[in-house]
Design a protein around this motif. Structure first.
Motif, PDB file in Angstrom:
ATOM      1  N   HIS A 105       0.820  -1.218   0.000  1.00 11.91           N
ATOM      2  CA  HIS A 105       0.000   0.000   0.000  1.00 11.91           C
ATOM      3  C   HIS A 105       0.855   1.269   0.000  1.00 11.91           C
ATOM      4  O   HIS A 105       0.586   2.232   0.734  1.00 11.91           O
ATOM      5  CB  HIS A 105      -0.940   0.013   1.218  1.00 11.91           C
ATOM      6  CG  HIS A 105      -1.963  -1.073   1.164  1.00 11.91           C
ATOM      7  ND1 HIS A 105      -3.120  -0.983   0.432  1.00 11.91           N
ATOM      8  CD2 HIS A 105      -1.970  -2.306   1.767  1.00 11.91           C
ATOM      9  CE1 HIS A 105      -3.822  -2.095   0.574  1.00 11.91           C
ATOM     10  NE2 HIS A 105      -3.147  -2.929   1.362  1.00 11.91           N
ATOM     11  N   ASP A 151      -0.482   3.173  -5.194  1.00  9.40           N
ATOM     12  CA  ASP A 151      -1.111   4.419  -5.653  1.00  9.40           C
ATOM     13  C   ASP A 151      -1.109   4.496  -7.179  1.00  9.40           C
ATOM     14  O   ASP A 151      -2.113   4.894  -7.789  1.00  9.40           O
ATOM     15  CB  ASP A 151      -0.386   5.632  -5.076  1.00  9.40           C
ATOM     16  CG  ASP A 151      -0.610   5.784  -3.578  1.00  9.40           C
ATOM     17  OD1 ASP A 151      -1.604   5.216  -3.082  1.00  9.40           O
ATOM     18  OD2 ASP A 151       0.202   6.477  -2.935  1.00  9.40           O
ATOM     19  N   ASP A 169      -3.744   1.981  -8.488  1.00  6.20           N
ATOM     20  CA  ASP A 169      -5.119   2.433  -8.274  1.00  6.20           C
ATOM     21  C   ASP A 169      -5.500   3.540  -9.254  1.00  6.20           C
ATOM     22  O   ASP A 169      -6.636   3.583  -9.751  1.00  6.20           O
ATOM     23  CB  ASP A 169      -5.303   2.924  -6.833  1.00  6.20           C
ATOM     24  CG  ASP A 169      -5.260   1.780  -5.830  1.00  6.20           C
ATOM     25  OD1 ASP A 169      -5.431   0.619  -6.241  1.00  6.20           O
ATOM     26  OD2 ASP A 169      -5.031   2.051  -4.628  1.00  6.20           O
ATOM     27  N   LYS A 170      -4.548   4.441  -9.541  1.00  6.16           N
ATOM     28  CA  LYS A 170      -4.845   5.544 -10.461  1.00  6.16           C
ATOM     29  C   LYS A 170      -5.084   5.037 -11.873  1.00  6.16           C
ATOM     30  O   LYS A 170      -5.861   5.618 -12.635  1.00  6.16           O
ATOM     31  CB  LYS A 170      -3.708   6.565 -10.445  1.00  6.16           C
ATOM     32  CG  LYS A 170      -3.650   7.387  -9.169  1.00  6.16           C
ATOM     33  CD  LYS A 170      -2.461   8.332  -9.163  1.00  6.16           C
ATOM     34  CE  LYS A 170      -2.418   9.124  -7.857  1.00  6.16           C
ATOM     35  NZ  LYS A 170      -1.236  10.013  -7.786  1.00  6.16           N
TER      36      LYS A 170
END
Length: 605
Positions: free
Chosen positions: A588, A593, A596-597
């Motif tokens: 995480h 990040d 996820d984007k």
């Protein structure tokens, strides 16, 4: 740590401060220039012999004229008159034939020197590091390779040969004049010091104008290179900058033309002053020679011959005084050329460097740091191992240092600190040629030469068979497209591959590296220009083709590197995370990040 390549060691775009630097006509510079004539010493000696004979032959016509006036005509001796006229004509014809031979030798020597210098310059520029080309203007390189070196052609014919020719003519003529009448000879020579007065000032003016003109020509070349290349042309059109770019070019062109006019007119004024001085000598000869004739000490033929020979004396003096100007111009050209020759390549083979075979060997970075400039670190403390036969992926934001890391492996840049090894040996222990032969690099900015598809592919291996070419293209999923073209593999791709789409160019580039078949493959955003279907098929093909090879892939699309053996997350020149796709998701952190984007649902509003 200084990384400049110019004489001052500066950074960024190269700028030679020629206006504030005086040309130093030192012995070392002259010897360095003379070194280019050594391979052609036989031809040079022959030229000198021709010049000596021509200088002697040039004395005969005025002496024949003296005999015609003083003997043949007063004695009404037709036979002697015909012989003297034929002798004068024969001398002229022989001198003309020798002049043709001299011009051939001049061209042979000067053009071969230009040939040698261009080869030397091209070879030297090939050895310059990538940083050199990222800082220097392309127009500057082209100018030095073309107009500067081509200008050297006139150095031999216009400077060296003229100097020798004028020296022989001057010496032989002066001796003849003193033999004929030492009083008139001294009178004619008294004018010579007047020629020297304006020469030095003219030399400095001409040198400065020549340097400034060459700089403006470099600017012209730069504008042409940037705006009329395919990429610059498209950018200019898309941003409707035609008028602005034309104005810029027109301004530089006007400045260059103005400098050339000033240079031309400065020479004309200079020659006008010298020509005025040369007219004084014959007038003095007619005045004093006429007095001697009246006194019975000199014949009319001798006066006429003396004035004719005096022209042969002043001509060489005029040209030799002007040689100072030519030498300054020549020195300016050679200085610009030698400025480049004196730039030492920073990345070279060690004396004991050996060949490398990277197959089956790990690539290891240990505390590697690098800076493009002394005050701006690009990489700091990079440590990781790309195990033999595995796939290592580099991800992270633009400008993080991913491409810089991969460029260190083939030594396109040199590490500042730390070690980079292949197997148990530092990469600096290997020859550059053998190291780079082990590496295949597919860049995001694909470059294709303006030739056929086949020629671009065979750049990787000129001996590649048709079967290997087709196999590589099939593996890159470009074969079917190529054979659908009217000319197939013999289709011309255009400047930088402009006739092909981005994806087509990229797949040809991949096929080219596959044809090279190196043990190490680096792919810098190699699939960024591919559509989803092509990307999928190439991923499948690469899976089998990269077996047993060490692969390093830079990717923004995480879908291309999820199966990598290890993923390195690079941020601000350091590795902030390292692991497999799954392990990095579980952390995480930065990688999660990024993931996820890319994969979070997009909602259109």
């Amino acid at each position: 740590m200084s990384r400049g390549f110019g004489p001052s060691g500066g950074h960024g775009r190269m700028k030679f401060d020629d206006d504030n630097k005086k040309t130093n006509l030192s012995k070392a510079l002259l010897l360095r220039i003379a070194g280019y004539f050594i391979p052609y010493w036989k031809q040079t000696l022959l030229v000198m012999a021709v010049l000596v004979v021509t200088a002697v032959l040039g004395l005969l016509p005025p002496l024949f004229i003296q005999q015609i006036i003083d003997q043949a005509l007063p004695d009404k001796n037709m036979r002697l008159l015909v012989l003297l006229v034929l002798a004068s004509l024969g001398t002229t014809v022989v001198s003309g034939l020798l002049g043709v031979l001299q011009n051939y030798l001049n061209s042979f020597i000067s053009l071969h020197i230009v040939y040698d210098m261009k080869n030397q310059m091209y070879r030297h520029l090939q050895k310059m590091p990538l940083q050199f080309y990222s800082g220097v203007q392309q127009g500057e390189v082209i100018t030095r390779m073309t107009s500067d070196i081509s200008g050297v052609q006139g150095v031999f014919s216009n400077t060296v040969v003229n100097f020798a020719s004028n020296l022989f003519i001057l010496a032989s003529t002066a001796i003849t004049l003193f033999i004929m009448n030492w009083k008139l000879a001294l009178l004619g020579i008294l004018v010579i010091p007047l020629f020297v007065v304006p020469t030095r000032k003219m030399g400095n003016i001409s040198w400065k104008l020549a340097k400034q003109t060459q700089e403006k020509i470099s600017e012209q070349n730069q504008i042409i290179q940037e705006t009329l290349s395919i990429s610059g042309y498209l950018l200019m059109k898309l941003f409707t900058k035609e008028a602005a770019e034309y104005t810029k070019f027109q301004t530089v062109n006007e400045e260059a033309t103005s400098l050339q006019i000033r240079q031309s007119m400065a020479g004309r004024w200079f020659m006008m002053v010298l020509s005025t001085f040369t007219s004084i000598g014959p007038l003095l000869i007619y005045l004093y020679g006429g007095y001697l004739f009246i006194q019975g000490e000199l014949s009319i033929g001798a006066i006429v011959a003396f004035v004719a020979l005096l022209g042969r004396l002043y001509g060489p003096v005029l040209q030799m005084t002007n040689l100072y100007v030519d030498i300054k111009r020549s020195a300016a050209l050679f200085e610009r050329i030698f400025d480049y020759f004196d730039m030492k390549p920073l990345i070279v083979d060690k004396p004991e460097a050996r060949s490398i075979s990277a197959a089956g060997k790990d690539i290891v970075f240990h505390e590697v740091s690098f800076a493009y400039q002394a005050d701006k670190t690009a990489l700091h403390g990079i440590s990781f191992t790309a195990a033999a036969g595995t796939l290592t992926a580099l991800v992270g934001p633009s400008g993080a240092g991913k491409t810089t890391i991969t460029n260190l492996i083939p030594r396109l840049y040199e590490t500042d600190s730390g070690t980079l090894t292949i197997g148990d040996s530092n990469i600096r222990d290997f020859t550059l040629e053998s190291l780079r032969a082990q590496i295949g690099l597919v860049t995001q900015d694909t470059y294709l030469f303006n030739g056929t598809i086949r020629e671009n592919l065979m750049y990787a291996d000129p001996e590649a068979s048709e079967a290997r070419i087709i196999a590589a293209c099939q593996a890159a999923y470009i074969h079917d497209f190529i054979i659908s073209l009217p000319e197939g593999y013999d289709t011309v791709v255009g400047n930088r591959g402009v006739k092909l789409s981005g994806g087509e160019k990229q797949r040809i580039s991949i096929a080219r590296v596959l044809l090279k078949n190196p043990p190490v493959i680096i792919m810098d955003e190699a699939t960024s220009s591919l559509d989803t279907a092509s990307e999928y098929y190439i991923q499948q093909a690469m899976h089998s083709l990269l077996q047993g090879k060490t692969s390093i892939v830079i990717a923004h699309r995480l879908s291309t590197i999820m199966a990598a053996d290890q993923i390195l997350v690079v941020q601000a020149g350091t590795i902030v995370e390292q692991g497999t796709h799954q392990s990095l998701l579980e952390q995480h952190g930065v990688y999660r990040d990024l993931y996820d984007k890319q994969y979070e649902p997009k909602v259109l509003t």
